[in-house]
Structure formats: structure tokens, C-alpha cells
Design a protein around this motif. Structure first.
Motif, PDB file in Angstrom:
ATOM      1  N   THR A  99       1.090  -1.075   0.285  1.00 41.15           N
ATOM      2  CA  THR A  99       0.044  -0.184  -0.255  1.00 41.15           C
ATOM      3  C   THR A  99       1.106   1.228  -0.004  1.00 41.15           C
ATOM      4  O   THR A  99      -0.070   2.508   0.158  1.00 41.15           O
ATOM      5  CB  THR A  99      -1.201  -0.433   0.994  1.00 41.15           C
ATOM      6  OG1 THR A  99      -0.147  -0.075   3.109  1.00 41.15           O
ATOM      7  CG2 THR A  99      -1.975  -1.114   1.022  1.00 41.15           C
ATOM      8  N   THR A 135      -8.173  -3.111   0.543  1.00 37.04           N
ATOM      9  CA  THR A 135      -8.786  -1.211   0.450  1.00 37.04           C
ATOM     10  C   THR A 135      -8.212  -0.535  -0.741  1.00 37.04           C
ATOM     11  O   THR A 135      -7.625  -1.286  -1.595  1.00 37.04           O
ATOM     12  CB  THR A 135      -7.096  -1.148   1.115  1.00 37.04           C
ATOM     13  OG1 THR A 135      -7.252   0.473   1.056  1.00 37.04           O
ATOM     14  CG2 THR A 135      -6.027  -1.163   1.496  1.00 37.04           C
ATOM     15  N   ARG A 137      -5.724   1.804  -1.214  1.00 37.32           N
ATOM     16  CA  ARG A 137      -4.554   1.906  -0.902  1.00 37.32           C
ATOM     17  C   ARG A 137      -3.493   1.314  -2.437  1.00 37.32           C
ATOM     18  O   ARG A 137      -2.692   1.499  -1.938  1.00 37.32           O
ATOM     19  CB  ARG A 137      -4.358   2.152  -0.147  1.00 37.32           C
ATOM     20  CG  ARG A 137      -5.141   3.797   1.212  1.00 37.32           C
ATOM     21  CD  ARG A 137      -5.073   3.947   2.289  1.00 37.32           C
ATOM     22  NE  ARG A 137      -4.778   2.877   3.513  1.00 37.32           N
ATOM     23  CZ  ARG A 137      -3.794   2.404   3.414  1.00 37.32           C
ATOM     24  NH1 ARG A 137      -2.732   2.993   3.199  1.00 37.32           N
ATOM     25  NH2 ARG A 137      -3.618   1.647   4.565  1.00 37.32           N
ATOM     26  N   ASP A 246      -0.410  -8.445   4.060  1.00 40.46           N
ATOM     27  CA  ASP A 246       0.484  -7.232   3.441  1.00 40.46           C
ATOM     28  C   ASP A 246       1.726  -8.016   3.323  1.00 40.46           C
ATOM     29  O   ASP A 246       2.707  -8.628   3.747  1.00 40.46           O
ATOM     30  CB  ASP A 246       0.457  -6.103   3.681  1.00 40.46           C
ATOM     31  CG  ASP A 246       0.986  -6.136   5.359  1.00 40.46           C
ATOM     32  OD1 ASP A 246       1.788  -6.660   5.537  1.00 40.46           O
ATOM     33  OD2 ASP A 246       0.197  -5.679   6.730  1.00 40.46           O
ATOM     34  N   GLY A 303      -6.951  -1.884   7.843  1.00 36.57           N
ATOM     35  CA  GLY A 303      -6.314  -0.810   6.747  1.00 36.57           C
ATOM     36  C   GLY A 303      -6.455  -1.585   5.872  1.00 36.57           C
ATOM     37  O   GLY A 303      -5.759  -1.404   4.336  1.00 36.57           O
ATOM     38  N   PRO A 306     -10.939  -2.936   4.969  1.00 37.79           N
ATOM     39  CA  PRO A 306     -12.244  -1.900   5.528  1.00 37.79           C
ATOM     40  C   PRO A 306     -13.056  -2.357   6.217  1.00 37.79           C
ATOM     41  O   PRO A 306     -13.681  -2.499   7.343  1.00 37.79           O
ATOM     42  CB  PRO A 306     -11.754  -0.544   4.883  1.00 37.79           C
ATOM     43  CG  PRO A 306     -10.658  -0.452   3.909  1.00 37.79           C
ATOM     44  CD  PRO A 306     -10.878  -1.741   3.609  1.00 37.79           C
TER      45      PRO A 306
END
Length: 387
Positions: A99, A135, A137, A246, A303, A306
């Protein structure tokens, strides 16, 4: 194995790694007895997520073992008795996303591809096609089709069922205390709180407690507990299709830092719950619930996805993972004590690496050509040998 027969190998530890070693040995005709102070899959295995990953490892020996073990899973599953063959094996694949700066993840994927991993760099739009609830992002993603998931307790107990079907034995509630040696120093038995069990060899598959048992056996190795925590949501309709994490997760896996590290790992189970991890912390065998850890996991997860901010958490659990200082498993014979073997130190990768660990132990035990180079995992490497 008749009840009166002396086992060739006593496996100490009925978790996933011990079960996989026992299954591979018994499939090769070795007489096996598995003992555990509690019972099958009662320790680290019961507190895991069931990860079978090639996506989270830097190129090197552990990645080579992971690639081989991913293929070995298919072999092991084909050997399971039909009555226990459903271990919730899912070849769902993995999606890793960044992200922030996309370049480190792209570079990591390129190194993995060079090492033989199917790592497909995808655009944010392609990531949303795979996981629509991510997300916005996301800056880049990598799709790993070979990542898989299994229910670890079902898998370990199924492997032990296969051992029993071949005449092996599994004894719960039997704690190993030490090994018994001959006058020449070779292992001839294992001392337990239920008496001495004569055997030809002893395999230390005690997970985070392997260091303690190795010391009791007179051949200490450095294996330490590293605690991890997981959140479990209430059951949901299908919402997370792959194992998603992530890009920070790779760094956490390879870190030796004793302080708390958290990164986002999210996946659904067959029952509809969503498992949320992950944390790593070296705090000994402290099993208290640490609210700080749970808060960090929840915040980072929202994050990435969401929608999970509005989903109730049903429970949280934690467990201890066997950590070796150089981040490599310990697999093979102990040169200090003939007849003593070790299979431990996999940390959070034990579920995925178990089949190849079992195969490698069996190959070395029988003097067969190993399917992976055993040298990086040898017991007598400096990082592992305890004083």
C-alpha cells in the motif's frame, strides 16, 4: 507394529511435524511409536492457521524446502486413509499487496521467480478482481497460485491415523524425560514418566519445547518459543477468497527481533470465519492475553480490508512456535548422540514444511538420496548448537 515389538523410532511430539515424520517413516516400512505428553495436535499445531506457503520466504534453503514440501503435500494426501482424507485442503492461492512504495514487493517477487516460484506481479485493478474488498490504497500485488491452506489439527490427526493403519502406535499422556544410552553412547531407549521404552532411535519433534527436551537428552540445541496471536471473526458469507497479506509480513517472518512485530494476514476458513494475524514476539512461554497485540492486529487488518471494521471478533488465541536463531529448521541426526534425531525449529512454517521434513528424515534414516540438500538444516551448525 505388534504391541510387543521394539519400535525402530520413537517420535517425541504428536504435532504436525512429528506426525508427518511418523507418517513418512511408517510409509517406508519403519516401525514407529509416537508419544506426546498431551495428545495429537494439542500444542503449536492447534494454534496455527494451516499455512502452506511459498510466498513468504526469501530465496535460499528454506524456500527450496518449501517448494519441495508443496509438491510433497500432494503425495502425502494421497496416502491418507479414505475415512480421514478430508483435511480441508484448499489450493486457494495467495495474494500479497503493498500500500506504499511498490518497488520492494516487485523486487522480492523477481527474486522468487528466479528461484522457481510462480510469483505473478499484478496491478491494483487485477488485485481487486481477485479480492474485491481490498483497500483502494493498494499500489501493487503479487499473486501466488501455489499457496495453499489446510486445517492443521485434522491434518495431523489424519497422518497419525495412517501411522496406526500401518501398525504403528500413538500414545497420549506420555511425557519423555530423557534418552537411555548403551555403554557405547548410542540411544537404546527413551525414558518417560510411564517407564522406559526400548527403541532404535528417538526423534525430537517437540516444537517450541525441543530445546528443553534436547537438554534433557544430553544434546542441547537452541530452539526458543516465539509467540503468535490470531483473531477469529464470526462466520461470514464468502468475502476473502485467497490468503491475503501485506508486504511487511515477509520482513516479520525473517526477523530475529525479540520485540513485538505485527503484520496483516487475512484468510477465510471453510466454516466462514476469517482468521486474522499475525504477530511475533519472544516472551518465553508467557501465554497471557496481550491486548496491545490484539489491537495492533485489528487496526492493521482494517487498513487492508476496511469492511472488517464492522465485523465482530468471536475469539482470539495464541501459541508458541519453535524459533531457531538462524531461521532455519533443524532436521537430521545429532552427531553427538548416535540414534538421537531432531525435526524442529520451523517457527510459523511447520505446517507447510512438514511433508518434506518427514520425507527428509526418512531418507536420512534409511540412507537414501535426499530430495533436498540436508546440509543447511544439520544439527551441528553453530547457530543451533547450545553450550
Amino acid at each position: 507394529m505388534p504391541g510387543s515389538a521394539t519400535p525402530d523410532v520413537v517420535v517425541v511430539g504428536a504435532g504436525m511435524v512429528g506426525a508427518a515424520c511418523a507418517e513418512a517413516l511408517s510409509a517406508a516400512g519403519v516401525r514407529v511409536l509416537v508419544i506426546d505428553r498431551d495428545g495429537p495436535a494439542a500444542g503449536t499445531t492447534a494454534s496455527g492457521e494451516g499455512n502452506v506457503l511459498v510466498s513468504d520466504k526469501e530465496p535460499g534453503p528454506e524456500l527450496e524446502l518449501a517448494i519441495a514440501s508443496r509438491a510433497e503435500w500432494d503425495v502425502v494426501l494421497s496416502r491418507l486413509p479414505e475415512r480421514v482424507a478430508d483435511v480441508e485442503w484448499e489450493t486457494k492461492g495467495g495474494v500479497v499487496v503493498a500500500t506504499t512504495d511498490p518497488e520492494p514487493l516487485r523486487a522480492f517477487a523477481a527474486k522468487q521467480r528466479a528461484a522457481g516460484v510462480d510469483a505473478r506481479v499484478i496491478t491494483p485493478a487485477e488485485a481487486f478482481e481477485l479480492e474485491p474488498l481490498l483497500t483502494p490504497r493498494v499500489t501493487v500485488g503479487v499473486h501466488y497460485p501455489d499457496d495453499a491452506q489446510v486445517q492443521p489439527v485434522l491434518a495431523a490427526t489424519a497422518l497419525l491415523a495412517a501411522v496406526r493403519d500401518r501398525g504403528g502406535e500413538v500414545r497420549s499422556g506420555v511425557a519423555a524425560r530423557a534418552v537411555r544410552r548403551s555403554a557405547q553412547g548410542r540411544v537404546v531407549g527413551v525414558e518417560t514418566d510411564d517407564g522406559v521404552i526400548a527403541c532404535g532411535a528417538v526423534l525430537n519433534a517437540c516444537g517450541p519445547w525441543a530445546g528443553s527436551f534436547s537438554a534433557d537428552a544430553g544434546a542441547p540445541i537452541q530452539v526458543l518459543p516465539r509467540r503468535g496471536m490470531i483473531l477469529v471473526t464470526a462466520p461470514l458469507p464468502e468475502c476473502v477468497r485467497h490468503k491475503v497479506y501485506d508486504a511487511d509480513y515477509v520482513g516479520a517472518v525473517g526477523s530475529g527481533d525479540a520485540e513485538l512485530q505485527t503484520s496483516t494476514v487475512v484468510e477465510s476458513t471453510r466454516s466462514g470465519t476469517v482468521l486474522i494475524g499475525s504477530s511475533r514476539e519472544r516472551i518465553g512461554f508467557d501465554d497471557s492475553v496481550r491486548v496491545k497485540v490484539l489491537r495492533e492486529l485489528a487496526a492493521k487488518t482494517v487498513g487492508l480490508f476496511p469492511f472488517l471494521g464492522d465485523v465482530p471478533v468471536m475469539r482470539a488465541y495464541g501459541g508458541f512456535r519453535p524459533y531457531a536463531p538462524d531461521h532455519l529448521p533443524v532436521i537430521g541426526p545429532d552427531p553427538r548422540t548416535p540414534g538421537l534425531w531432531h525435526a524442529t525449529g520451523h517457527e510459523g512454517a511447520g505446517i507447510g514444511l512438514a511433508p518434506s521434513t518427514g520425507r527428509l528424515i526418512t531418507e536420512l534414516f534409511l540412507g537414501l538420496a535426499p530430495h533436498v540438500d540436508p546440509d543447511p538444516f544439520r544439527v551441528d551448525r553453530p547457530a543451533v548448537l547450545a553450550s
